[in-house]
Write a protein that holds these residues in place. Sequence first.
Motif, PDB file in Angstrom:
ATOM      1  N   UNK A  50      -1.318  -0.496  15.829  1.00 53.85           N
ATOM      2  CA  UNK A  50      -1.158  -1.858  16.354  1.00 53.85           C
ATOM      3  C   UNK A  50      -1.686  -2.925  15.398  1.00 53.85           C
ATOM      4  N   UNK A  51      -2.730  -2.635  14.636  1.00 54.99           N
ATOM      5  CA  UNK A  51      -3.313  -3.612  13.721  1.00 54.99           C
ATOM      6  C   UNK A  51      -2.898  -3.401  12.268  1.00 54.99           C
ATOM      7  N   UNK A  52      -1.959  -2.496  12.054  1.00 57.76           N
ATOM      8  CA  UNK A  52      -1.451  -2.242  10.702  1.00 57.76           C
ATOM      9  C   UNK A  52      -0.608  -3.444  10.263  1.00 57.76           C
ATOM     10  N   UNK A  53      -0.741  -3.915   9.012  1.00 60.27           N
ATOM     11  CA  UNK A  53       0.067  -5.051   8.531  1.00 60.27           C
ATOM     12  C   UNK A  53       1.567  -4.816   8.737  1.00 60.27           C
ATOM     13  N   UNK A  54       2.277  -5.896   8.997  1.00 58.92           N
ATOM     14  CA  UNK A  54       3.689  -5.813   9.360  1.00 58.92           C
ATOM     15  C   UNK A  54       4.526  -5.099   8.308  1.00 58.92           C
ATOM     16  N   UNK A  55       4.247  -5.345   7.027  1.00 61.75           N
ATOM     17  CA  UNK A  55       5.058  -4.711   5.979  1.00 61.75           C
ATOM     18  C   UNK A  55       4.946  -3.187   6.033  1.00 61.75           C
ATOM     19  N   UNK A  56       3.759  -2.685   6.298  1.00 60.36           N
ATOM     20  CA  UNK A  56       3.584  -1.241   6.420  1.00 60.36           C
ATOM     21  C   UNK A  56       4.292  -0.720   7.673  1.00 60.36           C
ATOM     22  N   UNK A  57       4.211  -1.472   8.766  1.00 54.94           N
ATOM     23  CA  UNK A  57       4.897  -1.067   9.997  1.00 54.94           C
ATOM     24  C   UNK A  57       6.407  -0.971   9.780  1.00 54.94           C
ATOM     25  N   UNK A  78       7.190  -0.988  -1.959  1.00 56.13           N
ATOM     26  CA  UNK A  78       6.568  -1.560  -3.153  1.00 56.13           C
ATOM     27  C   UNK A  78       5.793  -2.830  -2.792  1.00 56.13           C
ATOM     28  N   UNK A  79       6.414  -3.669  -1.969  1.00 56.95           N
ATOM     29  CA  UNK A  79       5.759  -4.913  -1.564  1.00 56.95           C
ATOM     30  C   UNK A  79       4.452  -4.620  -0.822  1.00 56.95           C
ATOM     31  N   UNK A  80       4.487  -3.653   0.082  1.00 59.07           N
ATOM     32  CA  UNK A  80       3.278  -3.310   0.838  1.00 59.07           C
ATOM     33  C   UNK A  80       2.186  -2.786  -0.084  1.00 59.07           C
ATOM     34  N   UNK A  81       2.586  -1.979  -1.069  1.00 58.37           N
ATOM     35  CA  UNK A  81       1.615  -1.368  -1.975  1.00 58.37           C
ATOM     36  C   UNK A  81       1.005  -2.380  -2.937  1.00 58.37           C
ATOM     37  N   UNK A  82       1.843  -3.210  -3.542  1.00 60.66           N
ATOM     38  CA  UNK A  82       1.376  -4.100  -4.597  1.00 60.66           C
ATOM     39  C   UNK A  82       0.935  -5.475  -4.100  1.00 60.66           C
ATOM     40  N   UNK A  83       1.491  -5.925  -2.981  1.00 64.72           N
ATOM     41  CA  UNK A  83       1.174  -7.267  -2.499  1.00 64.72           C
ATOM     42  C   UNK A  83       0.271  -7.239  -1.274  1.00 64.72           C
ATOM     43  N   UNK A  84       0.738  -6.560  -0.211  1.00 64.87           N
ATOM     44  CA  UNK A  84      -0.046  -6.547   1.032  1.00 64.87           C
ATOM     45  C   UNK A  84      -1.438  -5.975   0.820  1.00 64.87           C
ATOM     46  N   UNK A 102      -4.466  -8.190   2.176  1.00 63.01           N
ATOM     47  CA  UNK A 102      -5.301  -7.674   3.268  1.00 63.01           C
ATOM     48  C   UNK A 102      -6.240  -6.633   2.669  1.00 63.01           C
ATOM     49  N   UNK A 103      -7.298  -7.079   2.057  1.00 67.19           N
ATOM     50  CA  UNK A 103      -8.174  -6.206   1.273  1.00 67.19           C
ATOM     51  C   UNK A 103      -8.966  -5.218   2.122  1.00 67.19           C
ATOM     52  N   UNK A 104      -9.154  -5.524   3.410  1.00 65.71           N
ATOM     53  CA  UNK A 104      -9.952  -4.634   4.255  1.00 65.71           C
ATOM     54  C   UNK A 104      -9.098  -3.570   4.942  1.00 65.71           C
ATOM     55  N   UNK A 105      -7.788  -3.531   4.624  1.00 63.79           N
ATOM     56  CA  UNK A 105      -6.915  -2.539   5.259  1.00 63.79           C
ATOM     57  C   UNK A 105      -6.903  -1.253   4.444  1.00 63.79           C
ATOM     58  N   UNK A 106      -7.061  -0.129   5.135  1.00 66.70           N
ATOM     59  CA  UNK A 106      -7.001   1.194   4.507  1.00 66.70           C
ATOM     60  C   UNK A 106      -6.046   2.059   5.324  1.00 66.70           C
ATOM     61  N   UNK A 107      -4.873   2.304   4.763  1.00 71.50           N
ATOM     62  CA  UNK A 107      -3.859   3.051   5.530  1.00 71.50           C
ATOM     63  C   UNK A 107      -4.272   4.494   5.791  1.00 71.50           C
ATOM     64  N   UNK A 108      -5.231   4.993   5.000  1.00 71.72           N
ATOM     65  CA  UNK A 108      -5.681   6.379   5.229  1.00 71.72           C
ATOM     66  C   UNK A 108      -6.535   6.505   6.486  1.00 71.72           C
TER      67      UNK A 108
END
Length: 225
Positions: A177-184, A140-146, A150-156
């Motif tokens: 390697x460059x994926x935000x820590x919360x998603x990792x 939830x934190x990664x989805x709603x906050x991260x 990090x607006x330029x991040x696209x997990x797809x």
Amino acid sequence: MLDQFLWVIFPYLCVAIFIVGHIWRYRIDQFGWTAKSSEFIEKKQLMVGSILFHFAVIPVFLGHIVGLFIPAHWMSAIGVNEHIYHLGAVYVGGFFGIVMFVGMFLLTFRRINNKSVRKLSSASDMVVNFLLLFITFIGIYATLVTNNIVTDFDYRQSISVWTRGLVTFSPDASLMTDVPLTFQIHVLSAFLIFALWPATRLVHAWSLPFNYVGRSYIVYRKHKK
């Protein structure tokens, strides 16, 4: 070397334990293949928490399937552009994620707070409850906050491509390697729960009670002292 372990070796190791562990558990412990219900001790919190959790877990699961395994250009081809997908992922996914978290929180609180339930709980029960609660929270934190920070991040374009690479046995660790820590953390903890699954009560998820509809009623009689 660490990246190769985290994003190649560790996921495959967890999946292997998941598959082999279920076969082993089924062969030697069929009587332990159960949810070990404690409904007779406390019912209200169990009912509310269980309904909320199970109500939300299916759409959350389906949302992950769509996000991880269906390429973005496939979605665009059927009219689901980036904006529409983002709204669905954040707001619909966020809603069901919060419902799932509330349900899991109630179940975890019940297991800790109720003395009788706590006594009947094994160490694996506690680990599973806290790990599922953590996985849900960090998701939830990664989805709603991260995603908003990090607006330029696209997990797809990273996590999804990496996941499909795992399925086709061609994983690219550099994608993570460059994926935000919360998603990792969310990804790694999810694989960890898969590895723990065969050794816990989570195995009951595969036991569908098809015979429940047609079975005879169970008669309970009060014992007179």
